[in-house]
Design an enzyme around this catalytic site. Structure first.
Site, PDB file in Angstrom:
ATOM      1  N   ASN A   1       0.822  -1.214   0.000  1.00 16.83           N
ATOM      2  CA  ASN A   1       0.000   0.000   0.000  1.00 16.83           C
ATOM      3  C   ASN A   1       0.853   1.261   0.000  1.00 16.83           C
ATOM      4  O   ASN A   1       0.545   2.247  -0.674  1.00 16.83           O
ATOM      5  CB  ASN A   1      -0.920   0.015   1.220  1.00 16.83           C
ATOM      6  CG  ASN A   1      -2.154  -0.847   1.029  1.00 16.83           C
ATOM      7  OD1 ASN A   1      -2.598  -1.071  -0.087  1.00 16.83           O
ATOM      8  ND2 ASN A   1      -2.693  -1.341   2.131  1.00 16.83           N
TER       9      ASN A   1
ATOM     10  N   HIS B   1      -3.050   2.200  -2.750  1.00 12.27           N
ATOM     11  CA  HIS B   1      -4.122   1.349  -2.248  1.00 12.27           C
ATOM     12  C   HIS B   1      -4.850   0.612  -3.367  1.00 12.27           C
ATOM     13  O   HIS B   1      -5.394  -0.472  -3.152  1.00 12.27           O
ATOM     14  CB  HIS B   1      -5.108   2.193  -1.434  1.00 12.27           C
ATOM     15  CG  HIS B   1      -4.565   2.645  -0.116  1.00 12.27           C
ATOM     16  ND1 HIS B   1      -4.550   1.849   1.005  1.00 12.27           N
ATOM     17  CD2 HIS B   1      -3.977   3.820   0.262  1.00 12.27           C
ATOM     18  CE1 HIS B   1      -4.022   2.498   2.024  1.00 12.27           C
ATOM     19  NE2 HIS B   1      -3.652   3.708   1.593  1.00 12.27           N
TER      20      HIS B   1
ATOM     21  N   GLU C   1      -5.785  -7.638   5.473  1.00 14.58           N
ATOM     22  CA  GLU C   1      -5.162  -8.609   4.563  1.00 14.58           C
ATOM     23  C   GLU C   1      -5.269 -10.036   5.081  1.00 14.58           C
ATOM     24  O   GLU C   1      -4.481 -10.907   4.715  1.00 14.58           O
ATOM     25  CB  GLU C   1      -3.680  -8.246   4.349  1.00 14.58           C
ATOM     26  CG  GLU C   1      -2.782  -8.399   5.562  1.00 14.58           C
ATOM     27  CD  GLU C   1      -2.761  -7.187   6.483  1.00 14.58           C
ATOM     28  OE1 GLU C   1      -1.790  -7.048   7.237  1.00 14.58           O
ATOM     29  OE2 GLU C   1      -3.720  -6.388   6.441  1.00 14.58           O
TER      30      GLU C   1
END
Length: 372
Positions: A231, A236, A266
């Site tokens: 990220n 993102h 995640e």
């Protein structure tokens, strides 16, 4: 009873009747005014037919009493009472001496098909609607001549079919909207996997299946390695692509009866029923490696599921948290050992009550859901 206790019990009383049963109760009262009018005005009915009307009123009272007693009618009960009610309406219309009054009562034949369209299976709705159309047409053309017969027949068909069609269309639309809302509430919008809320019923069925088959529950926590760096360095949007790709890789490897969910961030969860831990997690590792440029670490916990007391109150969320916590300890081991690997842990046996699926039919249903 205190006011507070009364407020707690009130929702249960209100939910005792469904819409269809309430409609039967309220619509069945239509015969009562006819009896009152017939008593006050003897010429309202054909000569000598008052006892027949009394019999119809008795059937109406029995219908209302039975519906109040059972609360929610089954499809068979509704079909029997609805058919009897339509026949009673048709007989009442025939008993009325004034043709205009007979036509007004005939319009009540549309009530039962409309109620059926609100909550009955299609075959029940079609059969009751067809019967109502036949009765309405027969009553409408009785005594009519020439073109008037055809006009009366068309009006009768329209009076019965249009309300049923409108309510059926509204019901279909409402069910479609409800299904979409339920899907949105139970799935993760990014990956399409189940979220925590959506997976709880599936986990409950899985625990019951493990208990019935005397097999273990295997819980796997899959966590994307160094996801924060993805990220931070690539954005993102790239992180979302990674999560979607990992979710697809996991879904391709797990058996069809497994529960796959995204816990958030995640981290993904896989639950399955298995006699022993197999090499599934290794296949997931390889599938992720070949699908994208990230790796995952997997913590696996296995627990035997034993039948518990049928009277025991076991919360599926608490059981799931216990199993997930064991898998999380193994995941920590995989992370601290270098990532991109699998670590295993054993959990103490889990007790799961089978009081709710004691019958053979319920047991077969649980097993069938696992095989589908």
């Amino acid at each position: 009873m205190t006011r507070r206790a009364d407020r707690r019990l009130r929702p249960e009383r209100e939910s005792h009747f469904d819409t269809r049963s309430k409609g039967v109760i309220f619509s069945a009262g239509g015969a009562l005014p006819l009896l009152l009018i017939a008593v006050l005005e003897p010429t309202f009915l054909r000569p000598g037919t008052l006892p027949i009307l009394v019999g119809i009123v008795v059937f109406t009272v029995v219908t209302v009493g039975f519906t109040v007693r059972v609360g929610t009618l089954t499809d068979r009960q509704f079909t029997v009472l609805g058919s009897g009610g339509m026949l009673g309406v048709a007989v009442c219309a025939f008993l009325i001496a004034d043709p205009s009054g007979a036509r007004a009562v005939t319009a009540m034949l549309a009530v039962v098909p409309a109620l059926a369209a609100s909550g009955s299976p299609r075959r029940v709705t079609l059969s009751l609607t067809g019967a109502a159309v036949i009765l309405a047409v027969a009553l409408s053309i009785n005594g009519a001549e020439g073109v008037v017969r055809y006009v009366a027949a068309g009006a009768a068909v329209t009076t019965v079919i249009v309300p049923a069609l409108l309510i059926a269309a509204m019901r279909t639309s409402l069910e479609s909207v409800t299904e979409r809302l339920e899907t949105l509430a139970n799935t993760d919008p990014l990956t399409g996997l189940l979220n925590r809320r959506g997976m709880l019923p599936e986990v409950e069925a899985l625990l019951a299946r493990a208990c019935l088959t005397r097999k273990a529950v295997v819980v796997s926590l899959v966590d994307v390695d160094h996801f924060k760096a993805v990220n931070d360095t690539r954005g993102h949007a790239a992180g979302d692509d990674v999560l979607t790709t990992v979710a697809e890789a996991i879904a391709r490897q797990v058996p069809s009866d497994a529960v796959v969910a995204r816990l958030g961030g995640e981290e993904f969860l896989v639950l399955r029923v298995a006699a022993t831990v197999t090499g599934l997690e290794e296949h997931i590792l390889e599938a992720v490696r070949s699908s994208c440029d990230v790796t995952v670490s997997i913590g696996v916990a296995q627990a035997d599921v034993r039948p518990g007391s049928a009277d025991a109150v076991v919360d599926v969320e608490t059981t799931l948290d216990r199993l997930t916590y064991a898998a999380d300890r193994a995941l920590y081991t995989a992370k601290t050992s270098g990532r991109d690997r699998v670590a295993f842990a054993l959990e103490d046996p889990v007790e799961w009550p089978l009081g709710g699926i004691s019958s053979r039919r319920d047991r077969l249903e649980v097993l069938r859901r696992g095989a589908s």
